[in-house]
Design a protein around this motif. Structure first.
Motif, mmCIF file in Angstrom:
data_model
loop_
_atom_site.group_PDB
_atom_site.id
_atom_site.type_symbol
_atom_site.label_atom_id
_atom_site.label_comp_id
_atom_site.label_asym_id
_atom_site.label_seq_id
_atom_site.Cartn_x
_atom_site.Cartn_y
_atom_site.Cartn_z
ATOM 1 N N LEU A 308 0.820 -1.209 0.000
ATOM 2 C CA LEU A 308 0.000 0.000 0.000
ATOM 3 C C LEU A 308 0.855 1.261 0.000
ATOM 4 C CD1 LEU A 308 -2.744 -1.306 2.389
ATOM 5 C CD2 LEU A 308 -3.092 -0.625 0.012
ATOM 6 N N GLU A 309 2.035 1.200 0.604
ATOM 7 C CA GLU A 309 2.960 2.332 0.495
ATOM 8 C C GLU A 309 3.347 2.554 -0.959
ATOM 9 O OE1 GLU A 309 5.786 3.211 4.216
ATOM 10 O OE2 GLU A 309 6.030 1.182 3.428
ATOM 11 N N HIS A 310 3.653 1.464 -1.659
ATOM 12 C CA HIS A 310 4.003 1.582 -3.079
ATOM 13 C C HIS A 310 2.831 2.142 -3.878
ATOM 14 C CE1 HIS A 310 5.426 0.555 -7.116
ATOM 15 N NE2 HIS A 310 4.243 -0.013 -7.299
ATOM 16 N N GLN A 311 1.652 1.583 -3.666
ATOM 17 C CA GLN A 311 0.509 2.017 -4.461
ATOM 18 C C GLN A 311 0.138 3.463 -4.164
ATOM 19 O OE1 GLN A 311 -2.806 -0.664 -4.406
ATOM 20 N NE2 GLN A 311 -3.971 0.480 -5.924
ATOM 21 N N SER A 312 0.230 3.867 -2.907
ATOM 22 C CA SER A 312 -0.127 5.252 -2.583
ATOM 23 C C SER A 312 0.857 6.238 -3.191
ATOM 24 C CB SER A 312 -0.190 5.440 -1.064
ATOM 25 O OG SER A 312 1.082 5.235 -0.473
ATOM 26 N N SER A 313 2.106 5.779 -3.460
ATOM 27 C CA SER A 313 3.093 6.669 -4.074
ATOM 28 C C SER A 313 2.792 6.945 -5.538
ATOM 29 C CB SER A 313 4.496 6.066 -3.939
ATOM 30 O OG SER A 313 4.642 4.915 -4.766
ATOM 31 N N VAL A 314 2.011 6.069 -6.189
ATOM 32 C CA VAL A 314 1.690 6.252 -7.610
ATOM 33 C C VAL A 314 0.211 6.568 -7.840
ATOM 34 C CG1 VAL A 314 3.583 4.759 -8.355
ATOM 35 C CG2 VAL A 314 1.335 3.752 -7.944
ATOM 36 N N ASP A 315 -0.596 6.456 -6.781
ATOM 37 C CA ASP A 315 -2.037 6.704 -6.917
ATOM 38 C C ASP A 315 -2.470 7.702 -5.847
ATOM 39 O OD1 ASP A 315 -4.758 6.718 -7.190
ATOM 40 O OD2 ASP A 315 -5.051 4.587 -6.695
ATOM 41 N N PRO A 316 -2.524 8.992 -6.187
ATOM 42 C CA PRO A 316 -2.891 10.008 -5.189
ATOM 43 C C PRO A 316 -4.283 9.803 -4.602
ATOM 44 C CG PRO A 316 -1.964 11.009 -7.178
ATOM 45 C CD PRO A 316 -2.216 9.583 -7.508
ATOM 46 N N GLY A 317 -5.154 9.108 -5.307
ATOM 47 C CA GLY A 317 -6.512 8.917 -4.801
ATOM 48 C C GLY A 317 -6.681 7.722 -3.891
ATOM 49 N N LEU A 318 -5.598 6.963 -3.669
ATOM 50 C CA LEU A 318 -5.746 5.734 -2.890
ATOM 51 C C LEU A 318 -6.200 6.010 -1.462
ATOM 52 C CD1 LEU A 318 -5.432 2.668 -2.584
ATOM 53 C CD2 LEU A 318 -3.043 3.066 -1.950
ATOM 54 N N ARG A 319 -5.607 7.001 -0.813
ATOM 55 C CA ARG A 319 -5.951 7.231 0.590
ATOM 56 C C ARG A 319 -7.432 7.568 0.757
ATOM 57 N NH1 ARG A 319 -0.593 8.816 0.613
ATOM 58 N NH2 ARG A 319 -1.039 10.895 -0.183
ATOM 59 N N GLY A 320 -7.998 8.267 -0.198
ATOM 60 C CA GLY A 320 -9.435 8.532 -0.135
ATOM 61 C C GLY A 320 -10.252 7.257 -0.220
ATOM 62 N N ARG A 321 -9.802 6.317 -1.042
ATOM 63 C CA ARG A 321 -10.499 5.030 -1.168
ATOM 64 C C ARG A 321 -10.340 4.202 0.094
ATOM 65 N NH1 ARG A 321 -7.505 2.520 -5.481
ATOM 66 N NH2 ARG A 321 -8.906 0.741 -5.195
#
Length: 404
Positions: A308-321
């Motif tokens: 999730l650290e990796h994905q949040s670094s490339v997907d700014p909308g992840l934390r909202g999801r």
């Protein structure tokens, strides 16, 4: 294999039919030639030219007649370009080396090994998790290597024959906690098993890691069940609220959100619970099973956080999801009872070690400290994923009262 008068390499198949092994001799001789090099192939098989021509077409080589006086029965093969020595039009799955990982593997690669030369034309296989950033974490290969080396045998790693005798009420508390752990570990087994079947095998380390995670949970089910039945032969109670909480985990189809709810929040909280049980275990068997489970669960949490650290670094909308997933789950479980009261009471008794009022008070405080440690751990992992401290505290407070 010999040299002809025209200084071209010659392979004489003699009476060996091309389709009965002759092609291996031709293939071996071609491997030693540079692109454009010529190989003369001779033999007495009547179908040699037909089979040789068809085989070469599929591999990008040209076949020419043997020209000149005293031409033997056979033909000249001109080696094709580099990269076409196996199939014309083939591609390397993931680049020139087995470790080459692409962002989006071709659906047509299917179950091909990463780095293999892949012939075109096979049907696509449906793996919906087929993007690197949806599943990957740089730590995955090393975590898998650690997991493979750290597998343990339930029959040998746990001292099942250890001599101990507990008061009936303490044994009943252990049975109840083990029953609760079994219920939660069943959900923790089903979820990675479902997810790994959806991950494109190009990301094999992730598939392997999820498979080992499922195997870990299967072992946990075994040892927790065996400890529960060890003395009384009976299991404890299962609450409707607890099962409702676990059902929301299984209902989440998104890989990132499911990993977040299970590994980062749920199993992360279980690390605190297993440490609590290790400290307050009333017998050596209970202590062994929770300690072994803890070392496995720590890997599960590490992968979930790293991914999730990796994905949040490339997907700014992840934390909202992620926030939305926590809030939806909280709303669904708002009216449920949460943690089984029998489990909570059992934890108090195990920490108390007796029925004296002062002991029960001590046990109650220990459980209260456990809940605080769970909350602090969730907040710490949420901050690692980029949530501000105040938002991390808010989301942690919304996590299910069933721990998982």
């Amino acid at each position: 294999m010999s040299r002809s008068a025209e200084s071209r390499t010659v392979v004489d198949l003699a009476d060996l039919p091309f389709g009965q092994g002759g092609h291996l001799l031709v293939q071996r001789a071609l491997a030693g030639l540079a692109p454009g090099g010529q190989l003369a192939v001779t033999g007495r098989d009547p179908a040699l030219l037909v089979h040789l021509s068809a085989w070469c077409r599929g591999r990008g080589h040209q076949v020419r007649p043997w020209e000149g006086p005293h031409s033997p029965d056979g033909a000249v093969v001109v080696r094709g370009p580099a990269g076409h020595d196996r199939w014309a039009g083939a591609v390397r799955a993931g680049g020139p080396s087995p470790r080459g990982i692409v962002e989006r593997p071709d659906p047509g690669w299917g179950l091909a090994a990463r780095g293999a030369l892949v012939e075109e034309g096979a049907p696509a296989v449906g793996f919906d998790l087929a993007e690197r950033d949806l599943v990957w974490a740089e730590i995955a290969p090393s975590l898998y290597a650690h997991a493979a080396a750290a597998q343990w045998d339930p029959a040998a790693a746990v001292p099942w024959d250890a001599a101990f005798e507990l008061p009936p009420d303490v044994e009943a508390a252990v049975v109840q906690v083990m029953t609760y752990l079994v219920e939660n570990e069943q959900a923790a087994l089903v979820l990675p098993a479902r997810l790994l079947a959806r991950v494109h095998p190009h990301f094999r380390e992730v598939v392997q890691l999820l498979a080992v995670q499922a195997a870990d949970e299967a072992r946990h089910l075994e040892v927790f069940t065996r400890r529960a039945l060890l003395r009384t032969g009976r299991m404890g109670t299962s609450s409707a609220g607890g099962r409702a909480s676990l059902a929301t985990l299984l209902a989440e189809p998104d890989f990132a959100l499911a990993s977040f709810l299970l590994s980062v929040l749920g199993e992360g909280s279980f690390l605190n619970l297993l440490s609590f049980l290790d400290r307050h275990a009333p017998d050596p068997v209970t202590r062994a099973v929770v300690r072994l489970a803890h070392q496995d669960e720590a890997r599960h949490v590490a992968f979930g956080v790293a991914h999730l650290e990796h994905q949040s670094s490339v997907d700014p909308g992840l934390r909202g999801r992620l926030r939305g997933a926590v809030e939806r789950r909280h709303d669904v479980l708002r009216d449920t009872a949460g943690l089984n009261q029998d489990v909570l009471d059992s934890l108090v008794l195990l920490a108390a070690g007796g029925w004296e009022p002062t002991a029960i008070g001590r046990g109650h405080r220990a459980v209260r400290d456990l809940l605080a440690a769970m909350d602090e751990g969730r907040q710490r992992r949420l901050v690692r994923l980029g949530f501000p401290a105040d938002e991390a505290a808010e989301l942690s407070a919304l996590h299910t009262r069933n721990f998982m």
